[in-house]
Motif scaffolding. Structure first.
Motif, short mmCIF file in Angstrom:
data_model
loop_
_atom_site.label_atom_id
_atom_site.label_comp_id
_atom_site.label_asym_id
_atom_site.label_seq_id
_atom_site.Cartn_x
_atom_site.Cartn_y
_atom_site.Cartn_z
N PRO A 186 -0.09 -26.92 -28.74
CA PRO A 186 -0.62 -25.70 -29.36
C PRO A 186 0.09 -25.33 -30.66
N VAL A 187 1.38 -25.69 -30.79
CA VAL A 187 2.07 -25.43 -32.06
C VAL A 187 1.43 -26.25 -33.19
N ALA A 188 1.09 -27.52 -32.89
CA ALA A 188 0.40 -28.35 -33.88
C ALA A 188 -0.95 -27.74 -34.25
N ALA A 189 -1.62 -27.17 -33.24
CA ALA A 189 -2.91 -26.53 -33.51
C ALA A 189 -2.75 -25.32 -34.43
N LEU A 190 -1.65 -24.56 -34.24
CA LEU A 190 -1.40 -23.40 -35.11
C LEU A 190 -1.14 -23.84 -36.56
N VAL A 191 -0.44 -24.98 -36.71
CA VAL A 191 -0.22 -25.52 -38.06
C VAL A 191 -1.55 -25.90 -38.70
#
Length: 299
Positions: A186-191
């Protein structure tokens, strides 16, 4: 191949590639339970819609001027760019919502290697097609194709980011069995969301500038002014230079001052030469010149 045909072909290529990527990413993202891969599928779906809008825009903008549109249909491309920017922003908001939900309710990812594979294919395909879009956009000065190219180039970066996240999950859980690295997804998705949100802002300003009849870039206006001054005399002065752009069409007008005794034939010849010179520099330019008598300022 003329400009309209070249633009249509590359726009069709973008539609076809995005269709393939949407299907592939959705299938893999759901299969392995990766929100970042699904977010990339949504990103590609937005790219597909944008590519469809770009295809419509380049076909319509190529129509010649008519009674209802004497300056042509070029602003359809600017409108297309603005709509594409709004679509990107909607996608960014959706991705943020899904990523936050997964941070709160973490879920395991199955077979991250499959996700890495589809992201690699996506990045490679979009890199090649965006290069084609940028090349044709530069050659034909197409706002719609340039926007579509940036859509796909953003997808390249975000695909690589998601791929890196999945590799880290894959490697981390292999090296440290029993330790969970699901939060990386999910952190990658936020980026991804931040990057495409910024692209939306940039495209909005670019499209809005021409829709609001903003002037041509300073270097282009400087070239026009310098060329007119190079024709002095017989031109005595000029003023009220105004410029704007509609798609690839530049609209230029100014007032040209000549000696009061100059014949209509000579003034007409000079304006014709100036228009031809400006059009040789800017292919699709509509140039309007108002001829006025020159009266020296009284001392």
């Amino acid at each position: 191949m003329d400009a309209r045909e070249a633009k249509t072909r590359v726009a069709l290529l973008s539609v076809a590639s995005n269709t393939i990527l949407v299907v592939g990413k959705i299938a893999v993202g759901i299969a392995i339970g990766s929100v970042s891969v699904v977010s990339e599928a949504i990103h590609s779906a937005i790219d597909l819609l944008a590519a469809g809008i770009a295809l419509f825009a380049v076909r319509r903008s190529g129509k010649p001027p008519d009674r209802d549109h004497p300056f042509g249909h070029g602003k359809i491309e600017n409108l297309s760019g603005a709509v594409e920017a709004m679509l990107i922003l909607v996608a960014a908001v959706w991705i943020v919502s899904e990523a936050v939900d997964k941070l709160i309710h973490p879920r395991a990812i199955d077979a991250p290697g499959l996700g890495v594979g589809v992201m690699l294919v996506s990045a490679a395909m979009n890199y090649w097609i965006s290069g084609r879009l940028f090349a044709v956009a530069k050659e034909t000065e197409s706002v719609a194709l340039d926007a579509d190219g940036w859509h796909l180039m953003t997808d390249v970066y975000t695909s690589l980011g998601v791929m890196l996240g999945l590799i880290l999950i894959w490697a981390g859980e292999s090296i440290f069995p029993g330790t969970h690295f699901h939060w990386i997804d999910p952190v990658a998705a936020l980026v991804v969301a931040c990057m495409i949100g910024w692209a939306a802002v940039r495209l909005t300003f670019q499209a809005g500038h021409d829709l609001l009849d903003g002037s041509l870039p300073a270097d282009e206006e400087a070239w026009i002014g310098a060329y007119i001054r190079s024709r002095m005399p017989p031109i005595r002065a000029f003023h009220d230079l105004r410029t704007r752009k509609a798609g690839a069409v530049r609209i230029i007008e100014f007032h040209m001052l000549v000696d009061p005794g100059m014949s209509v034939e000579d003034s007409h010849r000079i304006t014709g030469e100036i228009k031809q010179a400006i059009r040789s520099r800017f292919a699709e330019a509509i140039v309007t010149i108002h001829v006025e008598p020159y009266h020296p300022p009284s001392s």
